[in-house]
Design a protein around this motif. Structure first.
Motif, PDB file in Angstrom:
ATOM      1  N   GLU A 109      -1.995   4.076   7.853  1.00  0.00           N
ATOM      2  CA  GLU A 109      -3.000   5.414   6.368  1.00  0.00           C
ATOM      3  C   GLU A 109      -1.480   4.887   5.476  1.00  0.00           C
ATOM      4  O   GLU A 109      -1.153   5.416   5.452  1.00  0.00           O
ATOM      5  N   GLU A 110      -2.287   4.172   3.774  1.00  0.00           N
ATOM      6  CA  GLU A 110      -0.848   4.188   2.799  1.00  0.00           C
ATOM      7  C   GLU A 110      -1.819   4.826   2.152  1.00  0.00           C
ATOM      8  O   GLU A 110      -1.175   5.160   0.606  1.00  0.00           O
ATOM      9  N   ARG A 111      -2.762   5.594   1.669  1.00  0.00           N
ATOM     10  CA  ARG A 111      -3.460   6.765   0.999  1.00  0.00           C
ATOM     11  C   ARG A 111      -4.575   6.911   1.846  1.00  0.00           C
ATOM     12  O   ARG A 111      -5.350   6.422   2.135  1.00  0.00           O
ATOM     13  N   LYS A 112      -5.021   8.320   1.467  1.00  0.00           N
ATOM     14  CA  LYS A 112      -5.555   9.453   2.144  1.00  0.00           C
ATOM     15  C   LYS A 112      -7.114   8.884   1.088  1.00  0.00           C
ATOM     16  O   LYS A 112      -7.494   9.101  -0.246  1.00  0.00           O
ATOM     17  N   ASP A 113      -7.382   8.811   2.244  1.00  0.00           N
ATOM     18  CA  ASP A 113      -9.452   8.132   1.321  1.00  0.00           C
ATOM     19  C   ASP A 113     -10.195   8.448   2.147  1.00  0.00           C
ATOM     20  O   ASP A 113     -10.313   8.847   3.347  1.00  0.00           O
ATOM     21  N   ARG A 116     -10.156   6.392   5.892  1.00  0.00           N
ATOM     22  CA  ARG A 116      -9.459   7.347   6.933  1.00  0.00           C
ATOM     23  C   ARG A 116     -10.234   8.345   8.092  1.00  0.00           C
ATOM     24  O   ARG A 116     -10.122   8.541   9.064  1.00  0.00           O
ATOM     25  N   ASP A 134       2.013   6.309   8.168  1.00  0.00           N
ATOM     26  CA  ASP A 134       1.652   6.625   6.856  1.00  0.00           C
ATOM     27  C   ASP A 134       2.427   5.301   5.805  1.00  0.00           C
ATOM     28  O   ASP A 134       3.740   5.713   5.335  1.00  0.00           O
ATOM     29  N   GLY A 135       1.893   3.938   5.786  1.00  0.00           N
ATOM     30  CA  GLY A 135       2.602   2.939   5.150  1.00  0.00           C
ATOM     31  C   GLY A 135       2.987   2.009   6.027  1.00  0.00           C
ATOM     32  O   GLY A 135       3.488   2.069   6.413  1.00  0.00           O
ATOM     33  N   HIS A 153      -7.053  -1.216  10.273  1.00  0.00           N
ATOM     34  CA  HIS A 153      -6.090  -0.834   8.427  1.00  0.00           C
ATOM     35  C   HIS A 153      -7.659  -1.277   7.495  1.00  0.00           C
ATOM     36  O   HIS A 153      -7.952  -1.739   8.641  1.00  0.00           O
ATOM     37  N   ASN A 155      -7.186  -2.555   4.549  1.00  0.00           N
ATOM     38  CA  ASN A 155      -6.323  -3.475   3.457  1.00  0.00           C
ATOM     39  C   ASN A 155      -6.455  -4.576   2.913  1.00  0.00           C
ATOM     40  O   ASN A 155      -5.451  -5.897   4.243  1.00  0.00           O
TER      41      ASN A 155
END
Length: 173
Positions: A109-113, A116, A134-135, A153, A155
């Protein structure tokens, strides 16, 4: 191009007399592109251009423009819904497969979106255990040197150097 026209039509329907600059700011399009798209809309009969004075114009959505905007919006919602259903099916298939294989599932999770949320909701619904990382910077090397681990992921630019763990971009599955 049609998607960009739809963006313009939505703004013209939502706002009263937006300037081309304001439309450009809201869409992220260049001012020149906004100008060209509005002219194209006028030529197609989707927008009526009314000159207020030497510097200001008013853009009025025609009934044909409203119909076109509605049609394009419905098409967009349908395509989005189909894409979400397809993504959910892929995640379910992955989670079931990895769960049966006894793998430990990690979510990067690189950002809450929204993605996710979809992934987590499906894993919870399937009663599949998972861990959120987290990242990228918080990934412990030792965790992903184990072949029983899998990382989900979304990304597109993620570069991985994991020796053993499986790394899955859920959009490529």
């Amino acid at each position: 191009m049609e998607e960009k026209i739809t963006d313009i039509l939505i703004i013209l329907d939502r706002e009263d007399s937006p300037s081309q600059r304001k439309i450009a700011d809201q869409t992220g399009f260049s001012l020149g592109l906004v100008n060209a798209l509005i002219k194209k809309c006028a030529k197609k009969g989707l927008v009526k251009i009314k000159k207020l004075n030497s510097r200001n114009m008013k853009y009025i959505l025609t009934p044909k423009g409203i119909k076109e905007k509605t049609k394009k919006t419905i098409d967009y919602v349908k395509k989005s819904y189909q894409a979400i259903n397809q993504l959910q099916a892929s995640i379910e298939e992955l989670a079931n497969k990895h769960s049966k294989e006894g793998k430990n599932i990690y979510i990067l999770e690189e950002r809450k979106d929204e993605i996710r949320n979809i992934v987590q909701n499906i894993l919870v619904e399937l009663e599949v255990d998972y861990t959120v990382v987290d990242g990228v910077e918080n990934i412990e090397e030792t965790i992903f040197d184990i072949k029983e681990n899998v990382l989900y992921h979304w990304n597109p630019g993620l570069e991985t150097n994991f020796k053993e763990a499986e790394v899955v971009n859920i959009f490529r599955y």
